[in-house]
Design an enzyme around this catalytic site. Structure first.
Site, mmCIF file in Angstrom:
data_model
loop_
_atom_site.group_PDB
_atom_site.id
_atom_site.type_symbol
_atom_site.label_atom_id
_atom_site.label_comp_id
_atom_site.label_asym_id
_atom_site.label_seq_id
_atom_site.Cartn_x
_atom_site.Cartn_y
_atom_site.Cartn_z
ATOM 1 N N GLU A 94 34.985 40.841 42.070
ATOM 2 C CA GLU A 94 34.066 39.966 42.792
ATOM 3 C C GLU A 94 34.737 39.406 44.039
ATOM 4 O O GLU A 94 35.923 39.090 44.034
ATOM 5 C CB GLU A 94 33.609 38.785 41.922
ATOM 6 C CG GLU A 94 32.719 39.130 40.756
ATOM 7 C CD GLU A 94 32.239 37.879 40.025
ATOM 8 O OE1 GLU A 94 32.224 36.785 40.641
ATOM 9 O OE2 GLU A 94 31.882 37.986 38.845
ATOM 10 N N GLU A 105 34.532 35.935 33.186
ATOM 11 C CA GLU A 105 35.393 34.807 33.567
ATOM 12 C C GLU A 105 35.638 33.854 32.393
ATOM 13 O O GLU A 105 35.300 32.672 32.439
ATOM 14 C CB GLU A 105 34.791 34.048 34.750
ATOM 15 C CG GLU A 105 34.738 34.864 36.026
ATOM 16 C CD GLU A 105 34.218 34.088 37.217
ATOM 17 O OE1 GLU A 105 34.513 34.473 38.357
ATOM 18 O OE2 GLU A 105 33.497 33.077 37.009
#
Length: 669
Positions: free
Chosen positions: A303, A146
């Protein structure tokens, strides 16, 4: 790539003892979990000091997973540098937007232009690749995690100047594109240029006195992090050219231009975390955006939470059935995986209340685990049914990160103008009718589409209007809105009247733009009814005062001193037409306009369904797969025009079918 849709997610065995890992593996197998990501934040554990690397613990984890037929995605671990690195080499630490120098802590805590960070990150990845490049369990590499944030340190300032030299070559050109004669900003030496933040050009994060400078720094920041990604990517590919390399993206994440990133990712992977009240259409838009980042190729849902997430204001649980519903929504929009964060709940720190496959109670007798296991069995039964299949769309919506940055850096005309909100409004109109949409960049090929929609195309990049003109000339339908065609890619106004280079295509001239508080509404009054587009509609925010230069006036303003002036126009151009929505209309107007356009372009929904029932279609060779997802709290019945086979039951569905509340049906045409 994969022969079966990967099922599993993020696993942190380093936080637990060996006995716990063995129990985890037992439960993984019970839930048909066959893929986990490891070593995501383990740099400090794998490298305790500058000279020492210790991977024995990771050897044991990967070997044990392999023995149990669980594939591994190995993280490079570079998303959080070790404390010793920050202490010995403080240039790795970020400087915040307000000029504050950070100390060690958190994650994403590294300056992307720190020589020390890049040196030690590269060394770590080199050793990981050398050790695991031939391990049969390792099928994917996840660079960092991320990517995000920004840095305003001296290293970044110096790197920004180098970036500017490459982009513009001369200071004269920098002064021109930034319009530096405004407020006496002319630069005579490269070293006079500083990072735009609270210490220099900004009132606040999104309020800048010099949009051109801040826009270029946003580009530079995205490119700086991309360079860090590419550095690791190249190391991995050099050691193992055939492996899959990616990183996990975050949907409409403003700081990074993901269309640039997609070119260097073997597969797009992203993390989907809607809140309890996020519109289902917005989640669908994010899936489609991520699919669009790599030219509509299937992506990975890397995710999602099995139950709740810790970082939102309200850690609400997913209601029974919603985990399955949202998992299949991702697959329905192009995902070739179903993965979770996290496999076991952390015992301490900020993610201890983030949901997990294995809860703090530590056994499989929980509602969440049972739902996870049910999905796992279904994916085993489905095997590779959907892998590699694609969505085929006749409608495209243009999304441009640089346009987003420029609009929301602009000093005016309206504080409530939000780019993603405008894109979502047009997407939602099609979503509700089950008309599939591709999200495309300004570089994408448009030939395959019947309709192209570009909400708030404020920034028009060099050559883009010619591509739009060719699209419309050939018979395409183009739709754009207020506050379009205003500036070039340097945020310099295109002189000669709005909408700048779009003026000929749209057949209008916009003389002025009125901006009023949202509670101040006007009317869009249809001159004559067109299909569902009838009567009058509310509008607010911005109001273009336009003159027709050949375009047909379809609707006019109903109030204020510009009553009777055009509010909606359509211009015939070659074999096609170009629409201009001159204000911010209520959702019903957008719904009706796009339904009318779709019908005239012979674009049909995948299925006609009651409100709240979403349908998409994926195609693979001669096979067509239809996903029916009921987001309602009660069952719904759908009338069918043809027969479908239910892939889960094997039954033939004719005439009609019923889908339960929060239910999913997987059909084959």
């Amino acid at each position: 790539m994969f022969t079966k849709m990967p099922y599993g997610g993020d696993y942190n065995p380093e936080q637990w003892d060996r006995a716990t890992m063995e129990e985890d593996i037992r439960m993984f197998k019970k839930a048909n979990i066959d893929f986990v990501r490891v070593h995501i934040f383990s740099w400090a554990l794998s490298q305790p000091d500058e000279a020492t690397y210790q991977f024995e613990w990771l050897d044991e984890v990967i070997d044990r997973l392999h023995e149990n037929n669980i594939q591994v995605g190995i993280g490079t671990g570079t998303a959080a540098h070790p404390a010793w690195l920050a202490k010995k080499y403080p240039d790795v630490l970020r400087v915040e937007f307000n000029g504050m120098k950070r100390k060690f802590g958190g994650r994403h805590n590294s300056c992307p232009n720190s020589p020390s960070y890049r040196t030690f990150a590269k060394r770590l990845v080199e050793r990981l690749v050398d050790r695991y490049k031939n391990h049969p369990a390792v099928v994917l590499w996840n660079v960092s995690n991320e990517f995000g944030g920004a840095c305003y340190c001296e290293n970044c300032e110096k790197a920004f100047r180098v970036w500017l030299k490459k982009r513009y070559r001369t200071l004269d050109e920098v002064n021109r594109v930034w319009n530096t004669r405004f407020w006496g900003h002319t630069f005579y030496d490269w070293d006079e240029i500083v990072a735009p933040n609270l210490l220099s050009e900004h009132f606040a994060e999104n309020r800048t006195m010099f949009q051109g400078i801040s826009l270029d720094y946003a580009r530079f920041n995205s490119d700086s992090m991309l360079e860090c990604y590419k550095m690791e990517y190249d190391v991995i590919k050099e050691g193992n050219p055939d492996t899959i390399v990616t990183t996990n993206l975050m949907g409409a994440f403003k700081p990074l231009d993901y269309f640039k990133w997609g070119k260097y990712m073997d597969v797009i992977a992203w993390d989907n975390y809607p809140a309890f009240d996020t519109p289902y259409s917005y989640t669908a838009l994010m899936h489609d955006l991520m699919r669009g980042v790599k030219d509509q190729q299937p992506f990975m849902l890397m995710e999602q939470t099995p139950s709740q997430q810790n970082w939102q204001p309200y850690n609400s649980l997913k209601r029974p059935g919603v985990l399955k519903l949202w998992s299949y929504q991702a697959v329905a929009h192009g995902s070739d995986s179903v993965l979770y964060f996290q496999m076991r709940r952390s015992r301490g720190a900020c993610e201890k209340f983030h949901g997990a496959v294995i809860e703090h109670v530590g056994h499989e007798h929980t509602r969440v685990f049972k739902e996870v296991a049910e999905i796992g069995q279904e994916l085993v039964d489905l095997s590779n049914t959907f892998i590699g299949s694609k969505l085929l769309s006749k409608v495209a919506i243009v999304f441009d990160w640089e346009n987003w940055w420029a609009i929301e850096y602009s000093s005016g005309p309206h504080a409530d103008l939000k780019y993603v909100e405008q894109v979502h409004k047009y997407y939602e109109a099609l979503y509700k009718k089950n008309i599939q949409v591709d999200i495309v960049s300004t570089d994408s090929d448009l030939e395959q589409y019947e309709v192209v929609i570009a909400p708030v195309l404020y920034m028009v990049k060099e050559g883009y209007v010619k591509r739009l003109e060719r699209f419309v000339e050939a018979g395409g339908c183009f739709v754009t809105t207020f506050f379009s065609g205003i500036v070039d890619e340097n945020d310099l106004v295109t002189l000669g009247g709005y909408p700048g280079e779009l003026r000929s295509l749209l057949g209008i001239w916009s003389e002025e733009i009125d901006s009023l508080p949202l509670e101040h509404k006007n009317k869009m009054v249809l001159k004559s009814n067109r299909g569902q587009l009838q009567g009058e509609y509310d509008c607010n925010m911005l109001f273009d005062l336009i003159h027709s230069e050949g375009a047909e006036v379809v609707a006019e303003y109903g109030d204020d001193f510009y009553k009777g002036r055009p509010a909606l126009t359509v211009n015939k151009y070659g074999k096609g037409e170009a629409w201009y929505v001159a204000t911010n209309p209520e959702q019903d107007f957008i719904d009706h306009l796009l339904i009318d356009i779709s019908e005239r372009q012979n674009i049909k929904p995948v299925l006609n369904t009651p409100s709240g029932v979403e349908v998409t279609k994926r195609v693979k060779d001669e096979n067509e797969f239809v996903f029916v997802m009921n987001h309602n709290k009660e069952s719904k019945t759908i009338q069918l025009q043809e027969a479908y086979k239910d892939l889960q039951t094997g039954q033939l569905c004719q005439d009609q079918l019923t889908v339960e509340a929060n239910g999913v049906l997987l059909l084959k045409v």
